[in-house]
Each structure stands twice: as C-alpha cells, then as structure tokens.
Enzyme design. Structure first.
Site, PDB file in Angstrom:
ATOM      1  N   ILE A  73       0.859  -1.184   0.000  1.00 56.47           N
ATOM      2  CA  ILE A  73       0.000   0.000   0.000  1.00 56.47           C
ATOM      3  C   ILE A  73       0.892   1.229   0.000  1.00 56.47           C
ATOM      4  CG2 ILE A  73      -1.806   1.285   1.235  1.00 56.47           C
ATOM      5  CD1 ILE A  73      -2.703  -1.472   0.185  1.00 56.47           C
ATOM      6  N   VAL A  97      -2.748  -3.133   6.554  1.00 56.11           N
ATOM      7  CA  VAL A  97      -1.617  -2.557   5.814  1.00 56.11           C
ATOM      8  C   VAL A  97      -1.894  -1.091   5.458  1.00 56.11           C
ATOM      9  CG1 VAL A  97       0.002  -2.912   3.909  1.00 56.11           C
ATOM     10  CG2 VAL A  97      -1.139  -4.870   4.894  1.00 56.11           C
ATOM     11  N   ALA A 118       4.374   4.034   3.135  1.00 54.70           N
ATOM     12  CA  ALA A 118       3.913   2.802   2.488  1.00 54.70           C
ATOM     13  C   ALA A 118       4.007   1.658   3.498  1.00 54.70           C
ATOM     14  CB  ALA A 118       4.780   2.481   1.270  1.00 54.70           C
ATOM     15  N   LYS A 119       3.440   0.559   3.191  1.00 49.84           N
ATOM     16  CA  LYS A 119       3.608  -0.652   4.000  1.00 49.84           C
ATOM     17  C   LYS A 119       3.233  -1.834   3.126  1.00 49.84           C
ATOM     18  CE  LYS A 119       4.685  -1.538   8.360  1.00 49.84           C
ATOM     19  NZ  LYS A 119       5.500  -0.728   9.257  1.00 49.84           N
ATOM     20  N   GLY A 120       3.793  -3.001   3.442  1.00 49.02           N
ATOM     21  CA  GLY A 120       3.462  -4.179   2.651  1.00 49.02           C
ATOM     22  C   GLY A 120       3.476  -5.414   3.513  1.00 49.02           C
TER      23      GLY A 120
END
Ligand code: NAD
Length: 433
Positions: A73, A97, A118-120
C-alpha cells in the site's frame, strides 16, 4: 533448514473484532478537525494513493505449489519516495496494511525526512516454512511487485516477521532483474539490510534508541528522575529489548516484562541485558531465572513510572487502561493503544507519547542508510546516533509546542505537525492538472 517452532508474533485480537484502518482514520479525523485542515487536502489524505495486491505461486520443499497473497500500500509520496516495512504474518490484511502505511506517511512528515508512507506484507505463517521456502517466497513477492518498488520510488524495510536476511534477498532479487551496470546503484532499494550488504550501523537498535531519547526528554521536562524511576515493557523483541537495555543504563529499574508466552516480575529490577541474551537463546522471557512468573493482568496492574508497549497493535484496550497506574506510556509498537483505551489514560492524567513520534527512530536511521548507500559512504555509530537524536528531538519539541498551542494530547499534536507539512506542500504545488 529446520522449520521454526512457534509463532513469535501471534496476535491476540483478530481483524474481525477490530479494524486498524478505522483506528488510524479516527486519529487523523481528530487532528484534521482541530487544525481545520484544507478540505481538498483532507480528501486526498483520507485514502492511500495506490493499493497493490499480488497473488503469486511458490514451490514448496516437497515439490508442491502454494499460492500467496501479498500487499503493498502506497499511502502518500508528496514529501518523497514511499517508505515502509514488510510484514509477514497470517493476519496481514488490506485494512491493516492501509493503517500502517498511513502511519508511515505521518511519521516521515513529523520527523521531517524526505519520504512518503507505504507498508506491505504477505499473509502467511512464516514460522511454518523452511529457510529455503522463505527465500523463494521473498524473491517471488519481490518479482511480483516488479516496478511498483524502486530505490527512488518505494523503499521497503523490515517489520514484524521480517529481518535483515529478508531485506538482503529482496535487494538481491531486485538488482538481479536490472542491468548489471545498475546493480550497485540500486542497493538502496531496501533498508534494514545486514551491515555486510550495505546496512547502517545503529539501525538494529534505532527504534529502541529513539524510544529512549523521547522518554529521556519527557522525563527532563516533567522533572522525573530516571535514575530513581521504574518501568515495564510489553514485547521483548527488537524494539522492547533495545529500549529496555538503553533505559536501564540511566539506573531506571525494569520491574515487569510481558511477551507472547508469559510475564515476569522482579521488584528489585530485572537485568535487561541478561534478559535479552536469555530471549535470544530461548525465544521468550518465560522461565528467566532473574524474575518470578506472574499473570497478564498483574503485568498491567504493576505500578511503574513508564510503560513501553513494544509488541502489537490494540493492546491497551479500555479494560487494560483501567488497570494501568503509570505516568508515561511511550509507544514502541505501532497502534498499541485503542481509541477508547487512550481516552481513559488521558482522563487519568497519563501522557501517551504516540507511535509516530516515539518509534520513529527506525525510519530515521533507515533514511540514513538510504543516504549512505546513495553516496557510497559508511558513517560511524556516533555520527548515526548524533543525527538521530537531533532529528527526533526536533520532532519532539515541535510536537510539544503544538500540544500547548492547541491544548491537546500528544498524539493529536504530532498529527497536526505532520499533516501541516503535507498541507503546505499540496497548497503550494496545487492539484494537477
Ligand atoms: P519483534 O518480532 O522483534 O518482537 C515482537 C515482540 O512482541 C516479541 O517479544 C513477542 O514475544 C511479543 N509479542 C507477540 N505477541 C504478543 C502478545 N500477544 N502479547 C505480548 N507480547 C507479544 O518485533 P519488533 O521489530 O520489536 O516490533 C514490535 C513492534 O514495534 C511492532 O508493532 C512494529 O511494527 C513496531 N516497530 C518496529 C520497528 C523496528 O525497527 N523493528 C520500528 C517501528 C515500529
């Protein structure tokens, strides 16, 4: 390679019971209303820019194939490339996320580093896989993300369930797919790498070090003598153990620790360094000889000056908040305090130094790693710690001033500082076309 035995990061609350994105958006809305955020900027920031979901097959050791679901994301990149960790956990889900990605946007804006958020993650049980399977899962995920990540576009880092080794595999996969001539110019595709593969000194302890700088400054401002203080820690992994070892050096006494397996207590103080060594060898604080075992509720009820939640989200629920008798909560974990839990803490006069400020040391030193890679430099530890302290204290001071100006809590103050920076940029640049 032997498979790992047990889930170190097993969550206590499922996503059906509570939605992390709603928690994150509730915090955002509170700050937006108080600061009278521009309505267009409000609309833009209320959703991530990109939501990438990939399903990819991986060959298991027994020759069978398994399909994995991965997320990335990208919440916002107005201030710089997207930046944020990769989580491997069975409860990774879109809304979790999204919340973690939004927090990265606020965190980077708050500490004024040129990154977005962001993050994943991948939804699976990492402890059920061999080292070889972990490598193939990581490489195939990196391949599936393709050009959605990049050293000047979106830079992953470790989070729960991932580590230096995973980052090195991601880097190797990314650069293997590029022209050989670009290989070294792309090392900064990930941060949190091992030192030998381009990591930074001080990155491992950075989050705990930052938590300490925040506690130390708050103690000075509030005339709390750390050498005579007591504290407890939930979660004795990277963040919790480093924060505890650094804080103990002031003479502050660690009296209670809780992790996924149990709780321990010693009114005369627990040796933070010996406990870290014990956890390294035994996987948990449970059974440590320098303290006695006690219950989960007893942990929260233990009267201390400072509590460091450094495990998972949604730990300080209203029920837990009612039990707490402390002066300060310094959030090492992301999202450990529920909205209702925080309301109770604030009513009780307990200060909560929020995650986006208190645990920002990790992304600050990730930024230093990225800069060192770009310049082909290696900074010594003193330089890293000095620069970290400078940036994080500046964010603390800015938040403290904003808390006073708006007569609000520290979380809302920190959000206002972060969102103001983003608002300014959007208003200057305008909305294309
Ligand atoms: P870690 O995997 O090293 O440690 C997690 C700890 O939490 C372990 O001690 C584990 O036993 C404990 N734990 C797991 N489930 C628990 C439960 N149900 N009850 C009590 N304890 C439990 O992870 P970490 O890197 O230390 O991250 C911890 C938190 O800090 C996460 O919220 C993460 O997102 C956040 N964080 C980490 C960094 C970083 O640099 N590592 C940076 C910013 C924020």
């Amino acid at each position: 390679m032997a498979k790992k035995k047990e889930p170190k990061n097993k969550k206590s609350v499922s996503n059906e019971e509570f939605n992390l994105y709603q928690v994150a958006m509730g915090q955002f809305e509170k700050a937006a209303a108080l600061m009278k955020l521009n309505p267009v900027v409000h609309t833009i920031l209320s959703q991530p820019k990109n939501e990438i979901i990939v399903n990819f097959p991986v060959k298991m050791d027994d020759g069978s194939f398994k399909l994995f679901k991965g997320y990335r994301i990208q919440h916002n990149n107005a201030l710089g490339p997207y930046k944020g960790g990769i989580r491997f956990h069975p409860e990774v889900a879109l809304d979790e996320v999204k919340a973690l990605a939004a927090w990265m946007t606020w965190k980077c804006a708050l500490v004024n580093i040129p990154f977005g958020g962001a993050k994943g993650g991948i939804k699976f049980r990492p402890w059920e896989h061999s080292q070889d399977e972990m490598m193939r899962i990581t490489r195939r995920f990196t391949f599936a993300l393709g050009n959605n990540i990049g050293p000047e576009f979106d830079i992953p880092a470790p989070d729960v369930g991932t580590n230096e080794q995973i980052m090195v595999w991601m880097m190797d996969t990314y650069i293997s797919l590029r022209n050989a001539s670009d290989a070294h110019a792309s090392k900064h595709i990930v941060t949190g790498k091992s030192l030998s593969s381009g990591g930074s000194l001080g990155r491992k302890k950075a989050t705990g070090q930052g938590v300490f700088y925040m506690i130390d400054q708050w103690a000075k401002d509030n005339k709390l003598d750390l050498s005579k203080s007591t504290f407890s820690v939930q979660g004795y992994g990277n963040v919790g153990s480093n924060a505890a070892m650094i804080l103990s050096k002031t003479g502050a006494k660690l009296v209670a620790v809780q992790d996924h397996k149990g709780c321990i207590y010693n009114k005369d103080g627990i040796n933070a360094v010996k406990l870290a060594e014990y956890v390294k060898n035994n996987g948990s604080v449970d059974g440590f000889s320098g303290a006695k075992k006690f219950g989960k509720n007893d942990f929260w009820k233990t009267k201390v000056d400072i509590i460091i939640p450094a495990a998972l989200e949604n730990q300080i629920t209203p029920e837990v908040a009612n039990m707490i008798d402390a002066k300060l909560i310094a959030e090492g974990a992301n999202g450990p305090t529920s909205k209702e839990g925080e309301d109770i803490l604030l009513k009780k006069g307990i200060t909560v130094l929020p995650d986006i400020l208190a645990n920002s040391g990790g992304v600050i030193v990730s930024y230093f790693e990225w800069v060192q890679n770009k310049k082909s430099e290696h900074w010594d530890l003193e330089e890293v710690d000095f620069k970290l302290k400078k940036l994080i204290l500046r964010a603390y001071e800015k938040t403290r001033d904003t808390v006073k100006e708006y007569k609000t809590d520290w979380r809302t103050g920190a959000y206002i500082v972060a969102i103001r920076r983003l608002e300014k940029i959007y208003l200057e640049r305008g909305i294309f076309p």
